[in-house]
Design a protein around this motif. Sequence first.
Motif: not given
Length: 113
Positions: A1-20
């Motif tokens: 998976m590719k990484e993506f930036l949101h609110d000045n934070r890098v996320y590496y997968n959708p689970i990490e983003f959801a857990m945030a």
Amino acid sequence: MKEFLHDNRVYYNPIEFAMAHIGGTWKMPILISLRNGALRYADLKKTIPHISDKMLFTQLRELENKNMITRNTFVEKPPRVEYQLTEKAEKALPVIDQLTEYGTALMEEVGIG
């Protein structure tokens, strides 16, 4: 998976983003407590008695910043504040319910349920 930036934070997968949004010790219990409607701070604190005031305040702010809850202030004497779920948080409740079921099963498996 590719990484993506949101609110000045890098996320590496959708689970990490959801857990945030819903992860950690306190966010899910707060969301569960609000599932049946708006609650005032003191009432919310009663539903999670082992959380400190500082931690509850911090977690409420984080959930508000992630648009998971709304904070409604009523101009009364004394002023009244209520917290309630947003539509975004309502969508997370089935996931939280599944995690609760899974956690309960794990606890039973090791004999603490």
